[in-house]
Design a protein around this motif. Structure first.
Motif, short mmCIF file in Angstrom:
data_model
loop_
_atom_site.label_atom_id
_atom_site.label_comp_id
_atom_site.label_asym_id
_atom_site.label_seq_id
_atom_site.Cartn_x
_atom_site.Cartn_y
_atom_site.Cartn_z
N GLY A 20 62.38 8.96 -5.87
CA GLY A 20 61.11 8.96 -6.59
C GLY A 20 60.82 7.64 -7.28
O GLY A 20 59.99 7.58 -8.18
N GLY A 21 61.49 6.58 -6.89
CA GLY A 21 61.30 5.29 -7.54
C GLY A 21 60.16 4.51 -6.93
O GLY A 21 59.70 4.78 -5.83
N ALA A 22 59.70 3.57 -7.70
CA ALA A 22 58.67 2.66 -7.22
C ALA A 22 58.89 1.31 -7.89
O ALA A 22 59.19 1.25 -9.08
CB ALA A 22 57.28 3.19 -7.54
N ALA A 23 58.79 0.26 -7.13
CA ALA A 23 58.96 -1.08 -7.69
C ALA A 23 57.83 -1.39 -8.65
O ALA A 23 56.67 -1.10 -8.35
CB ALA A 23 59.00 -2.10 -6.57
N THR A 24 58.18 -1.94 -9.78
CA THR A 24 57.15 -2.27 -10.75
C THR A 24 56.91 -3.77 -10.83
O THR A 24 55.79 -4.20 -11.04
CB THR A 24 57.53 -1.75 -12.15
N ASP A 25 57.95 -4.56 -10.67
CA ASP A 25 57.81 -6.00 -10.76
C ASP A 25 57.94 -6.64 -9.39
O ASP A 25 58.94 -6.46 -8.71
CB ASP A 25 58.88 -6.59 -11.68
N THR A 26 56.93 -7.37 -8.99
CA THR A 26 56.98 -8.12 -7.74
C THR A 26 56.73 -9.59 -8.07
O THR A 26 56.06 -9.91 -9.04
CB THR A 26 55.97 -7.63 -6.71
#
Length: 110
Positions: free
Chosen positions: A16-22
């Motif tokens: 259920g994760g999602a990258a926040t910093d790109t």
């Protein structure tokens, strides 16, 4: 009776994760997108770049082989520092990454 899967399962969907910093890193003059916590190898693979080193004797291309820091096939130069293992080196904003040729040093006595 087998259950039929109805959707693609990915590691991200399972946790259920999602990258926040790109951010981007520079690879041989090309901007490559990276995610926070991603290794340089993963960022390069995600961009379709599979090789970033040439061997010392024959100049054969190399990239990730073991993926866990044992084989040294994934060496590259990061911010002017040669022999960094791409599979273990975290991508950081503003990194300048270059293909490593051979040993990464013009003079082996350095």
């Amino acid at each position: 009776m087998r259950r039929r899967r109805t959707g693609a399962r990915t590691p991200r969907s399972l946790v259920g994760g999602a990258a926040t910093d790109t951010f981007t890193v520079d690879f041989d003059g090309r901007a490559v997108d990276a995610l926070a916590g991603q290794s340089l190898a993963a960022a390069l693979w995600s961009a379709g770049i599979l090789t970033w080193r040439t061997t010392r004797v024959s100049g054969a291309p190399r990239g990730v082989f073991c993926g866990m820091g044992s084989c040294y096939d994934c060496l590259l130069t990061v911010n002017g520092r040669p022999n960094q293992r791409a599979c273990l080196t975290p991508a950081r904003p503003g990194d300048t990454v270059t293909t490593q040729e051979g040993t990464g040093r013009a003079d082996l006595t350095i």
